[in-house]
Motif scaffolding. Structure first.
Motif, PDB file in Angstrom:
ATOM      1  N   ASN A 166    -109.872  23.604  32.920  1.00 47.68           N
ATOM      2  CA  ASN A 166    -109.210  22.471  32.287  1.00 47.68           C
ATOM      3  C   ASN A 166    -109.487  21.183  33.055  1.00 47.68           C
ATOM      4  OD1 ASN A 166    -106.195  20.973  32.807  1.00 47.68           O
ATOM      5  ND2 ASN A 166    -107.102  20.854  30.783  1.00 47.68           N
ATOM      6  N   HIS A 172    -111.880  17.653  25.969  1.00 39.60           N
ATOM      7  CA  HIS A 172    -110.469  17.563  25.583  1.00 39.60           C
ATOM      8  C   HIS A 172    -109.890  16.155  25.753  1.00 39.60           C
ATOM      9  CE1 HIS A 172    -109.678  17.889  29.926  1.00 39.60           C
ATOM     10  NE2 HIS A 172    -108.404  17.637  29.709  1.00 39.60           N
ATOM     11  N   HIS A 177    -105.649  13.412  26.193  1.00 38.68           N
ATOM     12  CA  HIS A 177    -105.400  12.252  27.054  1.00 38.68           C
ATOM     13  C   HIS A 177    -105.494  10.922  26.311  1.00 38.68           C
ATOM     14  CE1 HIS A 177    -105.153  15.001  30.313  1.00 38.68           C
ATOM     15  NE2 HIS A 177    -106.396  15.407  30.176  1.00 38.68           N
ATOM     16  N   VAL A 284    -102.117  12.135  33.789  1.00 38.79           N
ATOM     17  CA  VAL A 284    -103.173  12.958  33.192  1.00 38.79           C
ATOM     18  C   VAL A 284    -102.785  14.439  33.292  1.00 38.79           C
ATOM     19  CG1 VAL A 284    -105.613  13.556  33.282  1.00 38.79           C
ATOM     20  CG2 VAL A 284    -104.903  11.207  33.772  1.00 38.79           C
ATOM     21  N   ASP A 288    -101.886  17.540  30.394  1.00 33.40           N
ATOM     22  CA  ASP A 288    -102.611  18.816  30.288  1.00 33.40           C
ATOM     23  C   ASP A 288    -101.688  20.031  30.233  1.00 33.40           C
ATOM     24  OD1 ASP A 288    -105.440  18.262  30.316  1.00 33.40           O
ATOM     25  OD2 ASP A 288    -105.174  17.523  32.359  1.00 33.40           O
TER      26      ASP A 288
HETATM   27 FE   LIG Z   1    -107.074  17.076  31.151  1.00 33.29          FE
END
Ligand SMILES: [Fe+2]
Ligand code: FES
Length: 341
Positions: A166, A172, A177, A284, A288
């Motif tokens: 990740n 992603h 984000h 951030v 996630d």
């Molecule tokens: Fe991320």
């Protein structure tokens, strides 16, 4: 009759290779009192003794099971909170039993396991068994005068591999984000990924003009991961100098990590201070975690027990898996390095 040894599954090799790899177990900034950690099911106490040495030892007192992390730290030992038995901070041997008139009668085998302790990147690192890799040395950090700030660790109910993938996945960003990074392109350009043994890296430009970093000017990012458990970005800004964010997920068990992580700025960095860099990077991370925690399965399906398809944007991930596989092969072949730092 001959008995054959069953071939280990890749999952078993992954677990065995992590028992022989370095992981962080505490932040250096917390060592004013003993800390606790669980690493692959092993309960640990981490403390700095009265002479300034950091010790990583098993947490259970072998007298009646007292929790040593609740005990008192002495010049070169830790005392149990229950009956005061003391254990050497260097080799774990029992050095004093207060109830005993003759200290010569200490049971010779009464001791606690003692593991290597290395202070690096703002954290204490250890390894449970004979290491199959050296402690992490990151090429692009060599020669830099870095100041680290260790973040509050984050709990996540997935494995080390899923967490590292990740951290270094690029496809992603436009989905997870949106808030912290602003609009970013969905199409991923051909990635130029390099691998050398356990290390995988690639360079990517960060264009000024998007997200929270808009005013900092152009920057080159070096993405790196090193199997099994280090992932980092080194940002090199034309105008400001270098800064780093690095994640070190530490396996509480095979499918549950405590993510130790931190930021570092090179001394003289002209951008945001460490606290501000940490605040931005934490945003951030916190975007996630709610997505990653629901990934199924909770660790890389090493034995192909789940079907997965990959596209060119997954090239970094696929190379990380190759580097992790190299680590597993070291366990399987019995090859190892055994150089403490
Ligand atoms: Fe991320
Ligand atoms: S349980 Fe630790 S000294 Fe008794």
């Amino acid at each position: 009759m001959t008995t054959s040894i069953p071939t280990p599954t890749k999952r078993e090799l992954a677990e065995a290779s992590m028992r022989r790899s370095w992981f962080p177990v505490a932040r250096l900034c917390d060592l004013d009192k003993p800390q606790t950690a669980t690493l692959l099911g092993v309960n640990l106490v981490i403390y700095r003794d009265g002479e300034g040495r950091v010790s990583v030892q098993s947490r259970r007192c072998p007298h009646r099971g007292g929790d040593l992390s609740m005990g008192e730290v002495h010049r070169n030992s830790i005392g149990c909170p229950y009956h005061g038995w003391e254990f050497s901070s260097t080799d774990g041997s029992c050095s004093r039993i207060p109830s005993l008139a003759d200290q010569g009668k200490i049971p010779p085998r009464a001791s606690i396991a003692t593991y290597p302790a290395v202070e690096r990147f703002g954290h204490v690192w250890t390894v449970l068994e004979d290491p199959i890799r050296d402690m992490y040395e990151i090429e692009e950090w060599q020669g830099l005068d870095l100041e680290w700030l260790a973040a509050e660790p984050i709990d996540s109910s997935v494995g080390v591999g899923v967490t590292i993938e990740n951290f270094r996945d690029v496809a992603h960003f436009p989905f997870v984000h949106k808030v912290s990074m602003g609009p970013t392109p969905e199409v991923v350009e051909p990635l130029s990924v390099n691998r050398d043994g356990l290390d995988v890296w690639m360079d990517r430009p960060l264009d000024a003009g998007s997200g929270d970093w808009a005013n900092d000017g152009n920057c080159m990012m070096r993405y790196r991961c090193s199997a099994p458990g280090l992932a980092s970005i080194t940002y090199h800004y034309e105008k400001l100098g270098r800064r780093i964010v690095a994640g070190f997920p530490s396996p509480i068990d095979y499918e549950h990590v405590k993510i130790f992580w931190g930021v570092a700025n090179e001394v003289g960095y002209r951008g945001a201070d460490l606290e501000e860099c940490l605040r931005v990077e934490e945003m951030v991370y916190l975007e996630d975690i709610p997505i990653v925690e629901f990934i199924e399965p909770r660790e890389i399906p090493w034995d192909s027990e789940f079907q997965e398809f990959s596209v060119p944007a997954d090239l970094f991930t696929l190379n990380y898996r190759r580097s992790f596989t190299e680590l597993m092969n070291r366990v399987k072949d019995g090859s190892h390095v055994n150089e403490f730092v």
